[in-house]
Motif scaffolding. Structure first.
Motif, mmCIF file in Angstrom:
data_model
loop_
_atom_site.group_PDB
_atom_site.id
_atom_site.type_symbol
_atom_site.label_atom_id
_atom_site.label_comp_id
_atom_site.label_asym_id
_atom_site.label_seq_id
_atom_site.Cartn_x
_atom_site.Cartn_y
_atom_site.Cartn_z
ATOM 1 N N GLY A 10 -65.463 -28.340 -16.025
ATOM 2 C CA GLY A 10 -66.169 -27.223 -16.253
ATOM 3 C C GLY A 10 -66.493 -26.321 -14.810
ATOM 4 N N GLY A 12 -64.125 -25.410 -12.712
ATOM 5 C CA GLY A 12 -63.485 -24.270 -12.289
ATOM 6 C C GLY A 12 -62.198 -24.656 -11.596
ATOM 7 N N LYS A 13 -61.903 -25.948 -11.996
ATOM 8 C CA LYS A 13 -60.568 -26.498 -11.188
ATOM 9 C C LYS A 13 -59.400 -25.825 -11.743
ATOM 10 C CE LYS A 13 -61.245 -30.635 -12.475
ATOM 11 N NZ LYS A 13 -62.327 -30.411 -13.396
ATOM 12 N N GLY A 14 -59.372 -25.667 -12.990
ATOM 13 C CA GLY A 14 -58.005 -25.253 -13.882
ATOM 14 C C GLY A 14 -57.979 -23.687 -13.395
ATOM 15 N N THR A 15 -59.046 -22.980 -13.652
ATOM 16 C CA THR A 15 -59.136 -21.398 -13.240
ATOM 17 C C THR A 15 -58.676 -21.254 -11.684
ATOM 18 O OG1 THR A 15 -60.946 -21.153 -14.742
ATOM 19 C CG2 THR A 15 -60.785 -19.390 -13.194
ATOM 20 N N THR A 31 -53.335 -33.088 -14.408
ATOM 21 C CA THR A 31 -53.175 -34.382 -15.383
ATOM 22 C C THR A 31 -53.767 -34.423 -16.673
ATOM 23 O OG1 THR A 31 -54.999 -35.528 -13.897
ATOM 24 C CG2 THR A 31 -52.664 -36.244 -13.633
ATOM 25 N N ARG A 36 -52.465 -33.738 -22.361
ATOM 26 C CA ARG A 36 -52.848 -33.026 -23.517
ATOM 27 C C ARG A 36 -51.402 -32.840 -24.310
ATOM 28 N NH1 ARG A 36 -57.472 -31.165 -21.369
ATOM 29 N NH2 ARG A 36 -56.646 -29.970 -20.002
ATOM 30 N N SER A 57 -63.293 -40.596 -21.789
ATOM 31 C CA SER A 57 -63.124 -41.674 -20.551
ATOM 32 C C SER A 57 -61.944 -41.395 -20.029
ATOM 33 C CB SER A 57 -63.076 -42.957 -21.528
ATOM 34 O OG SER A 57 -64.211 -43.237 -22.193
ATOM 35 N N VAL A 59 -58.362 -42.247 -18.715
ATOM 36 C CA VAL A 59 -56.923 -42.735 -18.959
ATOM 37 C C VAL A 59 -56.740 -43.886 -18.031
ATOM 38 C CG1 VAL A 59 -54.594 -42.430 -19.096
ATOM 39 C CG2 VAL A 59 -56.105 -40.944 -20.434
ATOM 40 N N GLY A 85 -57.661 -32.440 -11.207
ATOM 41 C CA GLY A 85 -57.866 -33.517 -12.105
ATOM 42 C C GLY A 85 -57.369 -34.814 -11.745
ATOM 43 N N ARG A 88 -58.914 -39.241 -9.844
ATOM 44 C CA ARG A 88 -60.033 -39.299 -10.238
ATOM 45 C C ARG A 88 -60.947 -40.390 -10.013
ATOM 46 N NH1 ARG A 88 -59.331 -35.169 -14.480
ATOM 47 N NH2 ARG A 88 -61.268 -34.968 -15.661
ATOM 48 N N GLN A 92 -56.810 -44.481 -7.969
ATOM 49 C CA GLN A 92 -55.844 -43.360 -7.970
ATOM 50 C C GLN A 92 -55.400 -42.515 -6.388
ATOM 51 O OE1 GLN A 92 -56.725 -40.445 -11.226
ATOM 52 N NE2 GLN A 92 -57.029 -42.173 -12.438
ATOM 53 N N ARG A 127 -66.424 -21.856 -22.798
ATOM 54 C CA ARG A 127 -64.747 -21.759 -23.219
ATOM 55 C C ARG A 127 -64.486 -22.144 -24.637
ATOM 56 N NH1 ARG A 127 -61.995 -26.013 -19.310
ATOM 57 N NH2 ARG A 127 -63.000 -27.547 -20.675
ATOM 58 N N ARG A 139 -60.336 -27.780 -27.408
ATOM 59 C CA ARG A 139 -60.234 -29.273 -26.920
ATOM 60 C C ARG A 139 -60.900 -30.076 -27.535
ATOM 61 N NH1 ARG A 139 -60.007 -28.977 -20.090
ATOM 62 N NH2 ARG A 139 -60.908 -30.972 -20.676
ATOM 63 N N ARG A 150 -68.140 -37.498 -20.289
ATOM 64 C CA ARG A 150 -67.174 -37.019 -19.144
ATOM 65 C C ARG A 150 -68.037 -36.650 -18.002
ATOM 66 N NH1 ARG A 150 -65.069 -31.749 -21.812
ATOM 67 N NH2 ARG A 150 -63.625 -31.421 -20.099
ATOM 68 N N MET A 178 -70.538 -19.738 -7.322
ATOM 69 C CA MET A 178 -70.308 -17.972 -7.012
ATOM 70 C C MET A 178 -69.288 -17.618 -8.266
ATOM 71 S SD MET A 178 -69.539 -18.166 -3.208
ATOM 72 C CE MET A 178 -68.174 -19.278 -3.147
HETATM 73 P P1 AP5 Z 1 -61.920 -24.702 -15.763
HETATM 74 O O1 AP5 Z 1 -61.415 -23.955 -14.858
HETATM 75 O O2 AP5 Z 1 -61.365 -24.748 -17.164
HETATM 76 O O3 AP5 Z 1 -62.788 -25.966 -15.416
HETATM 77 P P2 AP5 Z 1 -61.988 -27.247 -15.150
HETATM 78 O O4 AP5 Z 1 -62.776 -27.767 -14.042
HETATM 79 O O5 AP5 Z 1 -60.600 -27.221 -15.119
HETATM 80 O O6 AP5 Z 1 -62.634 -28.123 -16.305
HETATM 81 P P3 AP5 Z 1 -62.140 -29.276 -17.370
HETATM 82 O O7 AP5 Z 1 -62.934 -29.155 -18.452
HETATM 83 O O8 AP5 Z 1 -60.730 -28.643 -17.573
HETATM 84 O O9 AP5 Z 1 -62.373 -30.387 -16.475
HETATM 85 P P4 AP5 Z 1 -62.046 -31.868 -16.674
HETATM 86 O O10 AP5 Z 1 -61.841 -32.652 -15.370
HETATM 87 O O11 AP5 Z 1 -62.933 -32.453 -17.619
HETATM 88 O O12 AP5 Z 1 -60.678 -32.021 -17.726
HETATM 89 P P5 AP5 Z 1 -59.306 -32.484 -17.452
HETATM 90 O O13 AP5 Z 1 -58.347 -31.543 -18.281
HETATM 91 O O14 AP5 Z 1 -58.928 -32.630 -16.075
HETATM 92 O O15 AP5 Z 1 -63.479 -23.634 -16.366
HETATM 93 C C1 AP5 Z 1 -64.258 -24.115 -17.451
HETATM 94 C C2 AP5 Z 1 -64.771 -22.488 -17.643
HETATM 95 O O16 AP5 Z 1 -65.760 -22.043 -16.810
HETATM 96 C C3 AP5 Z 1 -63.723 -21.565 -18.186
HETATM 97 O O17 AP5 Z 1 -64.166 -20.845 -19.340
HETATM 98 C C4 AP5 Z 1 -63.922 -20.912 -17.002
HETATM 99 O O18 AP5 Z 1 -63.422 -19.484 -17.468
HETATM 100 C C5 AP5 Z 1 -65.163 -20.683 -16.476
HETATM 101 N N1 AP5 Z 1 -65.422 -20.573 -15.136
HETATM 102 C C6 AP5 Z 1 -64.778 -21.064 -14.274
HETATM 103 N N2 AP5 Z 1 -65.181 -21.016 -12.894
HETATM 104 C C7 AP5 Z 1 -66.150 -20.008 -13.096
HETATM 105 C C8 AP5 Z 1 -67.080 -19.437 -12.163
HETATM 106 N N3 AP5 Z 1 -66.998 -19.348 -11.108
HETATM 107 N N4 AP5 Z 1 -67.987 -19.002 -12.813
HETATM 108 C C9 AP5 Z 1 -68.348 -18.676 -14.333
HETATM 109 N N5 AP5 Z 1 -67.436 -19.206 -15.238
HETATM 110 C C10 AP5 Z 1 -66.420 -19.821 -14.650
HETATM 111 O O19 AP5 Z 1 -59.177 -33.895 -17.992
HETATM 112 C C11 AP5 Z 1 -59.454 -33.950 -19.308
HETATM 113 C C12 AP5 Z 1 -59.308 -35.594 -19.667
HETATM 114 O O20 AP5 Z 1 -57.866 -36.267 -19.285
HETATM 115 C C13 AP5 Z 1 -60.252 -36.546 -19.012
HETATM 116 O O21 AP5 Z 1 -61.532 -36.552 -19.424
HETATM 117 C C14 AP5 Z 1 -59.530 -37.948 -19.163
HETATM 118 O O22 AP5 Z 1 -59.724 -38.522 -20.260
HETATM 119 C C15 AP5 Z 1 -58.246 -37.403 -18.967
HETATM 120 N N6 AP5 Z 1 -57.691 -37.444 -17.638
HETATM 121 C C16 AP5 Z 1 -57.153 -36.258 -17.044
HETATM 122 N N7 AP5 Z 1 -56.960 -36.676 -15.534
HETATM 123 C C17 AP5 Z 1 -56.961 -38.161 -15.488
HETATM 124 C C18 AP5 Z 1 -57.115 -38.966 -14.323
HETATM 125 N N8 AP5 Z 1 -56.419 -38.519 -13.365
HETATM 126 N N9 AP5 Z 1 -57.297 -40.153 -14.618
HETATM 127 C C19 AP5 Z 1 -57.598 -40.850 -15.841
HETATM 128 N N10 AP5 Z 1 -57.893 -39.748 -16.950
HETATM 129 C C20 AP5 Z 1 -57.512 -38.477 -16.518
#
Ligand code: AP5
Ligand code: MG
Length: 281
Positions: A10, A12-15, A31, A36, A57, A59, A85, A88, A92, A127, A139, A150, A178
């Motif tokens: 959350g 903002g990495k994806g954003t 990743t 997904r 958890s 992967v 992501g 992690r 890695q 979200r 999700r 997480r 910000m």
């Molecule tokens: P968003 O940009 O979606 O945030 P994010 O950091 O991408 O959050 P994620 O939930 O995607 O992170 P994650 O690391 O848990 O998930 P991932 O898919 O990598 O922003 C979130 C919300 O906030 C949005 O609505 C946005 O609009 C808002 N927002 C953004 N910036 C803002 C701002 N400045 N102000 C206000 N609002 C804002 O991983 C998922 C799962 O996959 C993991 O749990 C794990 O099981 C697996 N996985 C993925 N990668 C690995 C890896 N390398 N190793 C092992 N397992 C892995």
């Protein structure tokens, strides 16, 4: 340009990755998106990852290292990429160092997005609500219960990377509290400062049209586990990072070659501008 976006769920990495893709025309390698896509496609990787992701958890390292290794080899990643992501865990990160060395590629920077924990919870809830309102599938890990797990995984396994990259003079910290626009501007500013990009908004690369989703789909198809040898060791702890009221270019800024004038200014910025209180990430 090759950068890593580091931060809790959350943050903002994806954003930010999507905005940087638009601006600099490099590919977005998430990743999470790739996994997904693999789950949705029912690939062997997806079948292994499904339950692990659902409980919040991580992967296994060898799976994600294999996915990234294959993806970096694809032609669209030649001009550069944003890793979202990944890595992690410290193993890695070590595997990525080896991969890049082997491919004669250099990592420009690791951008850490620092956000308060209460804001993370709100953002993920928002979200999920917005996704539901659009009639799309939420999700499976975007629930308050799984988010707690997480966040715990982030603290235990991913936060040590702050120290890892700080030691290697790669870490740049941005205040992720910000607005989205301000964060993008700050990232652009610091990447320009270290000479990683030519921050001219007029220059949009044609590759900027590519979506991260298509990248994820491509990667999911070709994904296969890597040799285990690439991922060894264990997380290092004890990080006492300082909260950055403004982005803090850490130790790395002193060694970056070809940095422009702005970089020189950033280098001279006194440490006291960085407040001491650590944001709960
Ligand atoms: P968003 O940009 O979606 O945030 P994010 O950091 O991408 O959050 P994620 O939930 O995607 O992170 P994650 O690391 O848990 O998930 P991932 O898919 O990598 O922003 C979130 C919300 O906030 C949005 O609505 C946005 O609009 C808002 N927002 C953004 N910036 C803002 C701002 N400045 N102000 C206000 N609002 C804002 O991983 C998922 C799962 O996959 C993991 O749990 C794990 O099981 C697996 N996985 C993925 N990668 C690995 C890896 N390398 N190793 C092992 N397992 C892995
Ligand atoms: Mg994301």
């Amino acid at each position: 340009m090759r950068i890593i976006l580091l931060g809790p769920p959350g943050s903002g990495k994806g954003t930010q990755a999507q905005r940087l893709v638009q601006r600099f025309g490099i590919v977005h390698l998430s990743t999470g998106e790739m996994l997904r896509a693999a789950v949705a496609a029912g690939t062997p990787v997806g079948l292994k990852a499904k339950d692990i992701m659902a409980r919040g958890s991580l992967v296994p390292d060898d799976i994600v290292v294999g996915i990234i290794s294959d993806r970096i080899d694809q032609p669209d990643a030649k001009n550069g990429f944003i890793l979202d992501g990944f890595p992690r865990t410290v193993p890695q990160a070590e595997a990525l160092d080896e991969l890049l060395k082997h491919k004669h590629m250099k990592l420009d920077a690791v951008v850490e997005l620092r956000v308060n924990e209460s804001a993370l919870v709100e953002r993920v809830e928002t979200r999920a609500a917005e996704t539901r309102a659009r009639g799309e599938e939420v999700r499976i890990d975007d629930t308050p219960e799984v988010l707690i797990k997480r966040l715990a995984a982030y603290r235990a396994q991913t936060e040590p990377l702050i120290h890892y990259y700080s030691e290697r003079r790669k870490l740049l910290t941005v205040d992720g509290m910000m607005t989205i626009e301000e964060v993008t501007r700050e990232i652009g500013r610091i990447l320009t400062a270290i000479g990683a990009v030519d921050n001219n908004p007029a220059k949009k690369h044609p590759a900027a049209q590519r979506s991260s989703r298509s990248s994820a789909r491509g990667a999911a198809k070709g994904a296969k586990p890597a040799a285990k040898g690439g991922a060894k060791g264990g997380p290092r702890g004890g990080v006492k990072a300082k909260k950055a009221a403004r982005p803090a270019l850490r130790a790395g800024k002193r060694t970056v070659k070809g940095a422009k004038k702005a970089a020189a200014k950033a280098i001279r910025r006194p440490a006291k501008k960085v407040t001491k209180k650590r944001a709960k990430a």
